[in-house]
Design a protein around this motif. Structure first.
Motif, PDB file in Angstrom:
ATOM      1  N   PHE A 162       0.959  -1.532   0.152  1.00  0.00           N
ATOM      2  CA  PHE A 162      -0.223  -0.129  -0.300  1.00  0.00           C
ATOM      3  C   PHE A 162       0.995   1.140   0.397  1.00  0.00           C
ATOM      4  N   ILE A 163       2.002   1.156   0.973  1.00  0.00           N
ATOM      5  CA  ILE A 163       2.601   2.086   0.719  1.00  0.00           C
ATOM      6  C   ILE A 163       3.558   2.415  -0.365  1.00  0.00           C
ATOM      7  N   LYS A 164       3.876   1.515  -1.381  1.00  0.00           N
ATOM      8  CA  LYS A 164       4.158   2.052  -2.471  1.00  0.00           C
ATOM      9  C   LYS A 164       3.690   2.574  -3.724  1.00  0.00           C
ATOM     10  N   LEU A 165       1.647   1.683  -3.311  1.00  0.00           N
ATOM     11  CA  LEU A 165       0.682   2.420  -4.302  1.00  0.00           C
ATOM     12  C   LEU A 165       0.854   3.587  -4.342  1.00  0.00           C
ATOM     13  N   VAL A 166       0.838   4.298  -3.110  1.00  0.00           N
ATOM     14  CA  VAL A 166       0.767   5.562  -2.705  1.00  0.00           C
ATOM     15  C   VAL A 166       1.810   6.533  -3.226  1.00  0.00           C
ATOM     16  N   LYS A 167       3.192   5.926  -3.044  1.00  0.00           N
ATOM     17  CA  LYS A 167       4.589   6.832  -3.365  1.00  0.00           C
ATOM     18  C   LYS A 167       4.157   6.779  -4.952  1.00  0.00           C
ATOM     19  N   MET A 168       3.990   5.908  -5.826  1.00  0.00           N
ATOM     20  CA  MET A 168       3.786   6.020  -6.747  1.00  0.00           C
ATOM     21  C   MET A 168       2.911   7.303  -7.060  1.00  0.00           C
ATOM     22  N   ILE A 169       1.605   7.785  -6.519  1.00  0.00           N
ATOM     23  CA  ILE A 169       1.194   8.802  -7.070  1.00  0.00           C
ATOM     24  C   ILE A 169       1.705  10.180  -6.423  1.00  0.00           C
ATOM     25  N   ILE A 170       3.109  10.127  -5.299  1.00  0.00           N
ATOM     26  CA  ILE A 170       3.093  11.558  -4.902  1.00  0.00           C
ATOM     27  C   ILE A 170       3.672  11.793  -5.985  1.00  0.00           C
TER      28      ILE A 170
ATOM     29  N   PHE B 246      -5.914  12.803  -9.887  1.00  0.00           N
ATOM     30  CA  PHE B 246      -7.037  13.296  -8.013  1.00  0.00           C
ATOM     31  C   PHE B 246      -7.411  11.608  -7.849  1.00  0.00           C
ATOM     32  N   ARG B 247      -8.315  11.040  -9.446  1.00  0.00           N
ATOM     33  CA  ARG B 247      -9.394  10.114  -9.021  1.00  0.00           C
ATOM     34  C   ARG B 247      -8.427   8.943  -8.831  1.00  0.00           C
ATOM     35  N   LEU B 248      -7.544   8.922  -9.403  1.00  0.00           N
ATOM     36  CA  LEU B 248      -6.915   7.604  -8.702  1.00  0.00           C
ATOM     37  C   LEU B 248      -5.975   7.896  -7.279  1.00  0.00           C
ATOM     38  N   VAL B 249      -5.870   8.928  -7.065  1.00  0.00           N
ATOM     39  CA  VAL B 249      -5.749   8.761  -5.976  1.00  0.00           C
ATOM     40  C   VAL B 249      -6.888   8.342  -4.913  1.00  0.00           C
ATOM     41  N   ALA B 250      -7.762   8.834  -4.624  1.00  0.00           N
ATOM     42  CA  ALA B 250      -9.725   8.196  -4.380  1.00  0.00           C
ATOM     43  C   ALA B 250      -9.075   6.504  -4.699  1.00  0.00           C
ATOM     44  N   MET B 251      -9.016   5.846  -5.369  1.00  0.00           N
ATOM     45  CA  MET B 251      -9.119   4.882  -5.930  1.00  0.00           C
ATOM     46  C   MET B 251      -7.948   3.751  -5.167  1.00  0.00           C
ATOM     47  N   LEU B 252      -7.084   4.717  -4.869  1.00  0.00           N
ATOM     48  CA  LEU B 252      -5.671   4.294  -3.802  1.00  0.00           C
ATOM     49  C   LEU B 252      -6.824   3.920  -2.826  1.00  0.00           C
ATOM     50  N   MET B 253      -7.123   5.145  -2.156  1.00  0.00           N
ATOM     51  CA  MET B 253      -7.100   5.140  -0.847  1.00  0.00           C
ATOM     52  C   MET B 253      -8.356   3.948  -0.091  1.00  0.00           C
ATOM     53  N   LYS B 254      -9.300   3.585  -0.902  1.00  0.00           N
ATOM     54  CA  LYS B 254      -9.530   2.742  -1.007  1.00  0.00           C
ATOM     55  C   LYS B 254      -8.967   1.291   0.042  1.00  0.00           C
ATOM     56  N   PHE B 255      -8.081   1.198  -0.261  1.00  0.00           N
ATOM     57  CA  PHE B 255      -7.194   0.390   0.001  1.00  0.00           C
ATOM     58  C   PHE B 255      -6.074   0.430   0.491  1.00  0.00           C
ATOM     59  N   ALA B 256      -6.696   1.295   1.721  1.00  0.00           N
ATOM     60  CA  ALA B 256      -6.005   2.198   2.870  1.00  0.00           C
ATOM     61  C   ALA B 256      -6.355   0.940   4.270  1.00  0.00           C
TER      62      ALA B 256
END
Length: 443
Positions: free
Chosen positions: A46-54, A191-201
């Motif tokens: 999950f952290i890698k997913l978020v870092k991907m979009i930062i 930002f839509r992608l950010v919202a998608m990734l946050m579902k995996f939080a």
């Protein structure tokens, strides 16, 4: 007339899901430690997913914000004010950590013989600390190529490129409009992608917490409860008293701000990584009335320079080791410790496990306290890293509002609405209004 929106069901709210995930992770790690340790890839993934979009989030936000500025002197002014704020409160955090350690003395009575300490357990952190000099850190801000920051994901390098590109667009003038329109258009799907990734939080928080408890055990916290408890209490007091006073002076409540960013705080608590919350924190600060340009400069820079929690930890951990080993520190030693910590906290910024590495860098320069003493706190550092990250996050959210107010770039009415809970807080698929092409440049 459109029908009023139905309230979201409680089990669909992100922070509720994260709370349940953390609780389940703790239970699994405690009762089935082997299985808990095996959950580590969920948190890391999950952290890698978020870092991907930062990197894209920072580039798009900062570039469009600066490009829309009519006065480029404002970029330097905002950055200067942010640095003054960061330096002031980071230094205050170091001093507070030192004062509390003297009052409580969490390491007193342990009577550890420094010669008995295993330096090998912390050797890897010492090696990384030596590689993280202040000069090297400053030189590393300049990327190898214009696009390499997007490959490495270095926050400050991305910020450096975004600022330069934004200034270039502003200097070009009307001819840059097609490029700026493109950047604004790309912002929406990002930002839509950010919202998608946050579902995996919740999955990420579950995996990270199950691993932490499974590997280190709740008992490891009990063994050094005095240090951990003192650190948490000091951090809470710093947020409530110091940051609370700053917030009150600037017209908002620190308690309401903490409640406003609760999703991000729970995410950090679950993953022990403040980077996991960076994209949505930037969104929320804009929804709270801070201008896009201020948020884009203050938040990413604060992730490297405004480390209140890390600074409290450094002086407190260093004095804990000295007290545990019965090593008296002169006033000169303590002043040297303070000065070195001020520099090393910047030199090791952005490195994974920065708090522990920064401590190693500090102790390497202050020979009175043995670096091998870090082995005493290695077992509980993971638990303390959560508090470091939480305090750092609140500090950066506070800094965004304060600097925006100093610049006259704060929509006070919008801030009051956000603090009153009248602004949507869950991650959404679209960027804040200030990021859309029709919104112009500032609040």
């Amino acid at each position: 007339m459109a029908a009023p929106a139905r309230p979201q069901k409680w089990y669909k709210i992100l922070y509720v899901q994260v709370i349940f995930a953390i609780i389940i992770g703790i239970l699994l790690g405690h009762f089935k430690p082997e299985i808990g340790e095996a959950m580590k890839p969920l948190g890391d993934g999950f952290i890698k997913l978020v870092k991907m979009i930062i990197a894209p989030v920072i580039f798009l936000t900062v570039t469009s914000g600066i490009a829309a500025m009519s006065d480029l002197k404002k970029v330097g002014r905002v950055t200067g004010k942010a640095m003054i704020y960061f330096l002031t409160f980071s230094t205050l955090a170091l001093i507070i950590g030192m004062i509390v350690s003297h009052i409580v003395q969490p390491g007193a009575g342990m009577n550890i013989d420094p010669k008995s300490l295993d330096g090998g357990a912390v050797a890897q952190y010492v090696t990384k600390a030596h590689d993280s000099t202040v000069t090297g850190f400053l030189m590393n801000i300049i990327p190898t190529t214009l696009v390499s920051p997007f490959v490495t994901g270095d926050i400050l390098q991305v910020l450096f490129v975004a600022v330069l590109f934004g200034i270039a667009l502003a200097m070009v003038g009307p001819k840059a409009k097609p490029v700026l329109d493109l950047i604004n258009a790309v912002t929406t799907p990002v930002f839509r992608l950010v919202a998608m990734l946050m579902k995996f939080a919740p999955i990420g928080a579950f995996g990270a917490m199950a691993f932490t408890i499974g590997k280190y055990g709740i008992e490891s916290v009990v063994n050094l409860a005095m240090l951990v408890g003192t650190f948490y209490a000091t951090s809470i007091l710093f947020v409530l008293v110091v940051l609370g006073g700053v917030a009150r002076y600037n017209g908002f409540s620190i308690i309401r701000l903490v409640r406003y960013i609760r999703e991000e705080l729970l995410l950090v608590l679950g993953t022990s990584s403040s980077e996991a919350a960076l994209p949505t924190l930037m969104q929320k600060m804009e929804r709270a009335g801070c201008s896009k340009s201020v948020v884009g400069l203050v938040v990413p820079t604060g992730y490297s320079f405004n480390l209140d929690g890390t600074n409290i930890y450094m002086t407190m951990a260093a004095l804990f080791i000295a007290q545990a080993c019965n090593i008296p520190l002169s006033l000169g030693d303590q002043i040297l410790l303070l000065l070195v910590a001020m520099l090393s906290s910047k030199g090791a910024a952005g490195v994974t496990g920065a708090g522990f590495i920064t401590l190693a860098a500090t102790l390497s320069v202050v020979p009175t306290v043995p670096v091998a003493g870090m082995a005493l706190i290695l077992g509980v550092d993971r638990f303390m890293s959560e508090c470091r990250a939480l305090t750092n996050l609140v500090g950066n959210a506070t800094a965004s509002i304060v600097v925006a107010r100093w610049e006259g770039e704060l929509d006070k009415e919008q801030l009051d609405r956000a603090m009153a809970g009248e602004v949507m807080t869950d991650p959404v698929a679209t960027p804040p209004a200030s990021l859309t092409p029709a919104s112009g440049s500032a609040h």
